[in-house]
Write a protein that holds these residues in place. Structure first.
Motif, PDB file in Angstrom:
ATOM      1  N   ILE A 177     -21.442  45.384  -5.027  1.00 26.69           N
ATOM      2  CA  ILE A 177     -20.253  44.561  -5.187  1.00 26.69           C
ATOM      3  C   ILE A 177     -19.035  45.364  -4.767  1.00 26.69           C
ATOM      4  O   ILE A 177     -19.023  46.574  -4.872  1.00 26.69           O
ATOM      5  N   TRP A 178     -18.040  44.647  -4.267  1.00 25.42           N
ATOM      6  CA  TRP A 178     -16.821  45.386  -3.949  1.00 25.42           C
ATOM      7  C   TRP A 178     -15.582  44.537  -4.117  1.00 25.42           C
ATOM      8  O   TRP A 178     -14.558  44.999  -4.547  1.00 25.42           O
ATOM      9  N   ARG A 179     -15.678  43.242  -3.812  1.00 28.82           N
ATOM     10  CA  ARG A 179     -14.457  42.467  -3.725  1.00 28.82           C
ATOM     11  C   ARG A 179     -13.682  42.437  -5.042  1.00 28.82           C
ATOM     12  O   ARG A 179     -12.469  42.652  -5.065  1.00 28.82           O
ATOM     13  N   SER A 180     -14.399  42.200  -6.131  1.00 30.15           N
ATOM     14  CA  SER A 180     -13.685  42.107  -7.395  1.00 30.15           C
ATOM     15  C   SER A 180     -12.988  43.426  -7.715  1.00 30.15           C
ATOM     16  O   SER A 180     -11.961  43.459  -8.359  1.00 30.15           O
ATOM     17  N   PHE A 181     -13.563  44.522  -7.246  1.00 33.69           N
ATOM     18  CA  PHE A 181     -12.945  45.815  -7.533  1.00 33.69           C
ATOM     19  C   PHE A 181     -11.776  46.075  -6.602  1.00 33.69           C
ATOM     20  O   PHE A 181     -10.827  46.753  -6.952  1.00 33.69           O
ATOM     21  N   TYR A 182     -11.877  45.506  -5.417  1.00 32.67           N
ATOM     22  CA  TYR A 182     -10.824  45.715  -4.434  1.00 32.67           C
ATOM     23  C   TYR A 182      -9.601  44.889  -4.815  1.00 32.67           C
ATOM     24  O   TYR A 182      -8.468  45.339  -4.725  1.00 32.67           O
ATOM     25  N   GLU A 183      -9.869  43.663  -5.306  1.00 30.16           N
ATOM     26  CA  GLU A 183      -8.766  42.750  -5.554  1.00 30.16           C
ATOM     27  C   GLU A 183      -8.107  42.943  -6.913  1.00 30.16           C
ATOM     28  O   GLU A 183      -6.931  42.656  -7.077  1.00 30.16           O
ATOM     29  N   ALA A 184      -8.863  43.404  -7.883  1.00 33.23           N
ATOM     30  CA  ALA A 184      -8.281  43.532  -9.218  1.00 33.23           C
ATOM     31  C   ALA A 184      -8.593  44.896  -9.826  1.00 33.23           C
ATOM     32  O   ALA A 184      -9.423  45.014 -10.713  1.00 33.23           O
ATOM     33  N   PRO A 185      -7.930  45.922  -9.346  1.00 29.06           N
ATOM     34  CA  PRO A 185      -8.242  47.263  -9.822  1.00 29.06           C
ATOM     35  C   PRO A 185      -8.018  47.412 -11.336  1.00 29.06           C
ATOM     36  O   PRO A 185      -8.687  48.197 -11.987  1.00 29.06           O
ATOM     37  N   GLU A 186      -7.102  46.606 -11.895  1.00 34.11           N
ATOM     38  CA  GLU A 186      -6.788  46.825 -13.298  1.00 34.11           C
ATOM     39  C   GLU A 186      -7.922  46.383 -14.227  1.00 34.11           C
ATOM     40  O   GLU A 186      -8.052  46.872 -15.328  1.00 34.11           O
ATOM     41  N   ASN A 187      -8.768  45.474 -13.743  1.00 29.35           N
ATOM     42  CA  ASN A 187      -9.881  45.026 -14.581  1.00 29.35           C
ATOM     43  C   ASN A 187     -11.136  45.854 -14.371  1.00 29.35           C
ATOM     44  O   ASN A 187     -12.198  45.506 -14.866  1.00 29.35           O
ATOM     45  N   THR A 188     -11.010  46.905 -13.591  1.00 30.97           N
ATOM     46  CA  THR A 188     -12.206  47.635 -13.166  1.00 30.97           C
ATOM     47  C   THR A 188     -13.173  47.923 -14.303  1.00 30.97           C
ATOM     48  O   THR A 188     -14.366  47.640 -14.212  1.00 30.97           O
ATOM     49  N   ALA A 189     -12.646  48.485 -15.402  1.00 33.39           N
ATOM     50  CA  ALA A 189     -13.525  48.934 -16.476  1.00 33.39           C
ATOM     51  C   ALA A 189     -14.321  47.770 -17.050  1.00 33.39           C
ATOM     52  O   ALA A 189     -15.548  47.842 -17.173  1.00 33.39           O
ATOM     53  N   ASN A 190     -13.608  46.678 -17.379  1.00 38.16           N
ATOM     54  CA  ASN A 190     -14.299  45.527 -17.966  1.00 38.16           C
ATOM     55  C   ASN A 190     -15.337  44.960 -17.024  1.00 38.16           C
ATOM     56  O   ASN A 190     -16.461  44.668 -17.407  1.00 38.16           O
ATOM     57  N   LEU A 191     -14.909  44.808 -15.775  1.00 36.33           N
ATOM     58  CA  LEU A 191     -15.804  44.252 -14.771  1.00 36.33           C
ATOM     59  C   LEU A 191     -17.085  45.059 -14.682  1.00 36.33           C
ATOM     60  O   LEU A 191     -18.192  44.524 -14.743  1.00 36.33           O
ATOM     61  N   ALA A 192     -16.913  46.359 -14.573  1.00 32.76           N
ATOM     62  CA  ALA A 192     -18.078  47.220 -14.402  1.00 32.76           C
ATOM     63  C   ALA A 192     -19.000  47.098 -15.600  1.00 32.76           C
ATOM     64  O   ALA A 192     -20.217  47.027 -15.463  1.00 32.76           O
ATOM     65  N   LYS A 193     -18.413  47.023 -16.805  1.00 30.28           N
ATOM     66  CA  LYS A 193     -19.254  46.907 -18.002  1.00 30.28           C
ATOM     67  C   LYS A 193     -20.013  45.588 -17.992  1.00 30.28           C
ATOM     68  O   LYS A 193     -21.205  45.547 -18.314  1.00 30.28           O
ATOM     69  N   ASP A 194     -19.301  44.523 -17.634  1.00 34.79           N
ATOM     70  CA  ASP A 194     -19.966  43.222 -17.552  1.00 34.79           C
ATOM     71  C   ASP A 194     -21.165  43.271 -16.614  1.00 34.79           C
ATOM     72  O   ASP A 194     -22.259  42.838 -16.940  1.00 34.79           O
ATOM     73  N   PHE A 195     -20.902  43.826 -15.432  1.00 30.88           N
ATOM     74  CA  PHE A 195     -21.966  43.854 -14.436  1.00 30.88           C
ATOM     75  C   PHE A 195     -23.132  44.713 -14.917  1.00 30.88           C
ATOM     76  O   PHE A 195     -24.291  44.360 -14.745  1.00 30.88           O
ATOM     77  N   LEU A 196     -22.806  45.839 -15.560  1.00 34.70           N
ATOM     78  CA  LEU A 196     -23.877  46.721 -16.036  1.00 34.70           C
ATOM     79  C   LEU A 196     -24.761  46.000 -17.042  1.00 34.70           C
ATOM     80  O   LEU A 196     -25.973  46.145 -17.050  1.00 34.70           O
ATOM     81  N   LYS A 197     -24.134  45.200 -17.899  1.00 36.96           N
ATOM     82  CA  LYS A 197     -24.903  44.467 -18.889  1.00 36.96           C
ATOM     83  C   LYS A 197     -25.907  43.548 -18.191  1.00 36.96           C
ATOM     84  O   LYS A 197     -27.058  43.423 -18.598  1.00 36.96           O
ATOM     85  N   LEU A 198     -25.424  42.941 -17.115  1.00 36.40           N
ATOM     86  CA  LEU A 198     -26.283  42.019 -16.383  1.00 36.40           C
ATOM     87  C   LEU A 198     -27.444  42.737 -15.704  1.00 36.40           C
ATOM     88  O   LEU A 198     -28.545  42.227 -15.600  1.00 36.40           O
ATOM     89  N   VAL A 199     -27.150  43.931 -15.276  1.00 38.51           N
ATOM     90  CA  VAL A 199     -28.119  44.659 -14.471  1.00 38.51           C
ATOM     91  C   VAL A 199     -29.276  45.178 -15.307  1.00 38.51           C
ATOM     92  O   VAL A 199     -30.333  45.488 -14.803  1.00 38.51           O
ATOM     93  N   LYS A 200     -29.087  45.234 -16.584  1.00 40.24           N
ATOM     94  CA  LYS A 200     -30.024  45.906 -17.494  1.00 40.24           C
ATOM     95  C   LYS A 200     -31.507  45.669 -17.251  1.00 40.24           C
ATOM     96  O   LYS A 200     -31.955  44.619 -16.937  1.00 40.24           O
TER      97      LYS A 200
END
Lengths: 200, 316
Positions: A177-200
C-alpha cells in the motif's frame, strides 16, 4: 513518516521508484538506516528499481545501498529477468518480479530459468486512476501458489481496507500500500495499525 | 487566430497607459495601482500566461518554422490550463531557449551509463556538435537520482540536448515533473507500460515542454502501441536491451518497422541496441532519425573523440 509507523517486523518498507529516481541510492540508504534504528534490528527494505535492462548493474547498486530486495519488471526481456534473479542470489538479496500490465504472469514464470523469491501482482497507479474497471487478478494468487510452491505472492494496487482483506483472503503473503500513506501522512500510525490487524 | 491575439493584447496596453496616466497625476496612486495589478495577476495566472505565449510563439516559429508551428499551437492551448509549476518550467524554457529536435537532421545519441566521473571525462572529449544528444542512462538516474541530470547538464556546453532515460513505468506525472525540473529536454517511458501511463506521460511532457520518447524495448509491434495512444509521442525508440543482446545474439532490431512507423505517424524514430559502425549504418540506411550508442562510450578512452566523429560522419 517512518517515525510514525509502529515498530513491527511485519512491515516492509519500500523505497519507491520515484524516490529512487529522485535521490538515487542515497534514498535507499537513509530509509534503511531510519527503519533499522526504529525497530532496533536490520529492517527489510525493498528497492523498487523496476529493472528493465542491465539486471546485474542495478541489483548490485541497490544491494550496496542496503536494500534487502529489489524489483524487476515482468515485462522486461526474459534474459534480463534471468540475469536479475541470478544476480540477486549472488549478492544475497531477495528478488521480486513485478507483474504490472501482464495478463498472464504464468507464462513469464514458465519461461524463467530460476524462480524469483516474490511475485508482485500489480495494478499501476495510472491505471487505477483512469480506468476503474481493471481489477486485480486475485484468482491468479492461488494458481501461482499451487503451481510454484515456493514463491511468495505480493499484491499491489489495492488501497482500501477492503482490498487488503480480500488480498489476504485470497492467500497472498504481502500486501503493498502507498496511497493512503502518501496522501495523509498525519494518520500514518493509525492506518498502519489498522492494516496490521487485518494482515494477521 | 490573429483577431483573438489582438483581443488579448489590448488590455495589457490599456493597463500600461493607465499606469503612466495615474503616475503623472499622483505617484502614490500609481504605486497603489501597480500593487493591485500584481495582486490581480497572481490570482489569475492564466492572464499572465497568455501574455507570455505571444512572445513564445514568434520565438519558436522563427527557430524552426515547419516543424514547430503545429507544436507551438498545442503549446498555446496547453498553456491556458496549466498549473503553476508547469508554467514556471515553460517561462524558464522561454528565457533560455530550449533545444528541440529537428525533423531533417540525423542525430547521434550517446548514452552515459557508468559513473558521473566517467561521464565528465567522456563529455570533455566529445566534439562540439548540435547533432549529439547526451543521455543520462537509467543506472545513473537510479544511483545518483535527479542530481545526475543537473550535474551532466552543468558538464555539457549550454544548449546541449539532454535526455533523461528514466524508463517510466508508472506514476508518469511525478517522474516527468522531476526530470523536467532537473533540466532534461526529453524523458523516456516504457512502451510496455500500461496505456494509461503512456497517455499521461505524453500529456505531462507537453505540459512541461519537453520531448516525449517511448522506449519500445520488448514490444513486439510498436505500431500496435502507437495505435492505442491518444496523442503521439515526439520520438519512438526501437530498442534491443543490453541483456538481450548479450545472451541471445539472434534477436534483431526490427529495422523494417522504422519505415512502417514513419509512414503512418509523424514521429521521429530512434534505434538503440546496435553499437558497431555497421549497425549504425544499417539504422541510418533504414531511415532512422536518431542512433543511440553507449557501449563504446561506457569507459572513456583515447579513441572517444575519434569514435564520436566517425559516427557523426556515418550518419550525415
Amino acid at each position: 513518516m517512518i517515525s510514525l509507523l509502529p515498530a513491527s517486523e511485519k512491515i516492509i518498507i519500500e523505497a519507491g521508484t520515484p524516490l529512487i529516481k529522485k535521490y538515487g541510492t542515497r534514498g535507499i540508504t537513509s530509509l534503511s538506516n531510519w527503519w533499522s534504528e526504529k525497530i532496533q534490528k536490520q529492517g527489510y527494505i525493498v528497492a523498487d528499481l523496476k529493472c528493465m535492462d542491465r539486471g546485474s548493474r542495478e541489483v548490485w547498486a541497490a544491494a550496496e545501498a542496503g536494500a534487502s530486495s529489489a524489483t524487476c519488471l515482468g515485462l522486461a526481456p526474459i534474459e534480463t529477468i534471468n540475469e536479475f534473479i541470478g544476480e540477486c542470489e549472488k549478492v544475497g538479496i531477495d528478488s521480486m518480479v513485478d507483474m504490472m500490465n501482464i495478463e498472464f504472469p504464468f507464462e513469464i514464470l514458465q519461461k524463467l530459468k530460476k524462480l524469483p523469491t516474490v511475485v508482485v501482482l500489480h495494478r499501476g497507479a495510472d491505471e487505477n486512476e483512469r480506468n476503474r474497471e481493471k481489477q486485480l487478478q486475485h484468482d491468479q494468487i492461488h494458481r501461482i501458489k499451487g503451481t510454484y510452491g515456493k514463491v511468495l505472492i505480493s499484491v499491489a494496487g489495492g488501497e482500501t481496507t477492503r482490498d487488503v482483506v480480500r488480498t489476504f483472503f485470497n492467500d497472498s503473503d504481502i500486501a503493498v500500500i502507498w496511497r493512503s500513506f502518501y496522501e495523509a501522512p498525519e494518520n500514518t500510525a493509525n492506518l498502519a495499525k489498522d492494516f496490521l490487524k487485518l494482515v494477521k | 487566430m490573429q483577431a483573438k491575439d489582438r483581443n488579448k493584447f489590448n488590455p495589457t496596453g490599456l493597463i500600461i497607459v493607465a499606469i503612466i496616466a495615474t503616475f503623472s497625476i499622483n505617484p502614490i496612486l500609481g504605486g497603489v495601482i501597480i500593487i493591485l495589478i500584481i495582486l490581480f495577476l497572481k490570482k489569475n495566472p492564466k492572464l499572465l500566461s497568455s501574455y507570455f505565449t505571444k512572445h513564445l510563439l514568434p520565438a519558436a516559429e522563427s527557430q524552426d518554422d515547419e516543424d514547430l508551428s503545429e507544436d507551438s499551437f498545442n503549446t498555446q492551448k496547453e498553456f491556458n490550463s496549466n498549473d503553476q509549476s508547469a508554467m514556471r518550467a515553460k517561462i524558464s524554457s522561454f528565457l533560455f531557449t530550449k533545444t528541440r529536435l529537428e525533423k531533417r537532421k540525423k542525430y547521434l545519441h550517446i548514452a552515459l551509463n557508468s559513473t558521473l566521473e566517467e561521464a565528465e571525462e567522456i563529455i570533455s572529449q566529445l566534439p562540439a556538435s548540435d547533432r549529439i544528444l547526451i543521455e543520462v542512462g537509467t543506472p545513473l538516474i537510479k544511483i545518483y537520482g535527479t542530481e545526475a541530470i543537473s550535474r551532466i547538464k552543468e558538464m555539457t556546453p549550454p544548449g546541449t540536448y539532454i535526455v533523461a532515460d528514466n524508463k517510466c513505468a508508472d506514476l508518469a506525472a511525478r517522474e516527468v515533473e522531476m526530470m523536467a525540473n532537473a533540466g532534461a529536454n526529453a524523458s523516456t517511458c516504457l512502451g510496455v507500460a500500461p496505456i494509461e501511463t503512456i497517455n499521461s506521460f505524453i500529456e505531462e511532457c507537453q505540459k512541461f515542454n519537453i520531448d516525449s520518447m517511448i522506449d519500445m524495448m520488448n514490444v513486439e509491434s510498436a505500431l500496435e502501441v502507437l495505435k492505442k495512444l491518444k496523442k503521439l509521442p515526439n520520438v519512438v525508440m526501437l530498442h534491443r536491451g543490453v541483456d538481450e543482446s548479450e545472451f541471445s545474439k539472434e534477436k534483431q532490431i526490427p529495422y523494417y518497422q522504422i519505415k512502417q512507423i514513419k509512414g503512418n505517424y509523424n514521429v521521429l524514430v530512434a534505434v538503440a541496441g546496435g553499437d558497431t559502425s555497421r549497425e549504425v549504418q544499417q539504422a541510418i540506411f533504414n531511415d532512422a532519425d536518431i542512433v543511440v550508442v553507449w557501449k563504446n562510450f561506457y569507459k572513456s578512452s583515447a579513441q572517444t573523440a575519434q569514435l564520436a566523429e566517425s559516427f557523426l560522419r556515418e550518419i550525415k
